[in-house]
Design an enzyme around this catalytic site. Structure first.
Site, PDB file in Angstrom:
ATOM      1  N   ILE A  50       0.896  -1.244  -0.053  1.00  0.00           N
ATOM      2  CA  ILE A  50       0.005   0.085   0.161  1.00  0.00           C
ATOM      3  C   ILE A  50       0.897   1.203  -0.079  1.00  0.00           C
ATOM      4  O   ILE A  50       1.649   1.369   0.912  1.00  0.00           O
ATOM      5  CB  ILE A  50      -0.807  -0.025   1.014  1.00  0.00           C
ATOM      6  N   LYS A  51       0.773   2.096  -1.015  1.00  0.00           N
ATOM      7  CA  LYS A  51       1.253   3.395  -1.204  1.00  0.00           C
ATOM      8  C   LYS A  51       0.565   4.253  -0.376  1.00  0.00           C
ATOM      9  O   LYS A  51      -0.513   4.774  -0.393  1.00  0.00           O
ATOM     10  CB  LYS A  51       1.556   3.758  -2.557  1.00  0.00           C
ATOM     11  N   ILE A  52       1.496   4.965   0.493  1.00  0.00           N
ATOM     12  CA  ILE A  52       1.012   6.117   1.324  1.00  0.00           C
ATOM     13  C   ILE A  52       1.748   7.181   1.261  1.00  0.00           C
ATOM     14  O   ILE A  52       2.935   7.361   1.642  1.00  0.00           O
ATOM     15  CB  ILE A  52       0.898   5.528   2.921  1.00  0.00           C
TER      16      ILE A  52
END
Ligand code: G3P
Length: 217
Positions: free
Chosen positions: A82-84
């Site tokens: 997951i890119k945050i």
């Protein structure tokens, strides 16, 4: 150095993966938009082509929204990361997700402080954007060098994904200064294997062989 593709273009991913050159894929809302396909379908498809990690970015602005989105996206395939986006809310989300065993890639890193905070929050990866730092007249590669030193100083296992790579020199320098991963956009792909002297060399071998064959007649 591992080699990720920074694209959501399925054809390109299939081609490079078949060459054994794709250790993972990074996407972002811009790249998904360029590919012009549905987000969920695209990420699931990429995750089925590539064995390595596939980054998919959340759009929520609060930590709670990011975590809710992340939990859902993480179910789409085992290799999803997951890119945050970096920031206070992003750091909170990374902390929560890392406790749940969900892998994260903290994106939009532009300083050593941001990289260190993301690593301490438990980010699996951090993505410093080299090209965008160069764009404002600073040295993007220096950030990669400094992040390498800082992560090593404190034994932090977070991996550095050098992003916003624009040139062959960026890619080569990343390997020299110890980035764990370079994520390469499609327009830089061919620059990695092409060289003018290789083309000249092949043409010369062909010509010399032809001359030799003619001399045998
Ligand atoms: O991985 C980050 C990348 O997609 C951004 O690249 O060239 O828009 O700065 P760029």
């Amino acid at each position: 150095m591992k080699f990720f593709l920074d694209t959501a273009d399925i054809k390109q991913i299939e081609e490079i993966a078949a060459m054994g050159l794709c250790d993972g894929v990074t996407t972002n809302p811009t790249l998904i938009g360029k590919a012009g396909q549905d987000f969920e379908e695209t990420i699931k498809k990429i995750a089925s082509i590539v064995d390595g990690p596939v980054s998919a970015e959340v759009l929520g602005k609060s930590a709670e929204d990011m975590v809710t989105e992340a939990r859902d996206i993480a179910k789409w395939a085992d290799n999803i990361v997951i890119k945050i986006p970096m920031g206070k809310e992003g750091l909170k989300a990374i902390k929560t997700l890392s406790k749940e065993g969900i892998k994260t890639n903290c994106t939009l890193i532009f300083s050593v402080a941001q990289g260190l905070l993301a690593a301490k929050a438990g980010a699996t990866y951090i993505s410093p954007f080299i090209g965008r730092i160069d764009d404002i007249g600073q040295d993007g590669m220096e950030l990669i060098e400094n992040l390498r030193i800082v992560l090593d100083n404190y034994g932090l296992e977070t991996e550095i994904i050098a992003a916003s790579i624009r040139t062959l020199a960026h890619f080569e320098q990343c390997a020299l200064v110890g980035a764990d991963i370079a994520t390469v956009p499609s327009d830089v792909f061919s620059k990695l294997w092409d060289h003018l002297l290789t083309d000249v060399g092949i043409a010369r071998f062909d010509k010399d062989w032809e001359d030799y064959q003619n001399s045998l007649k």
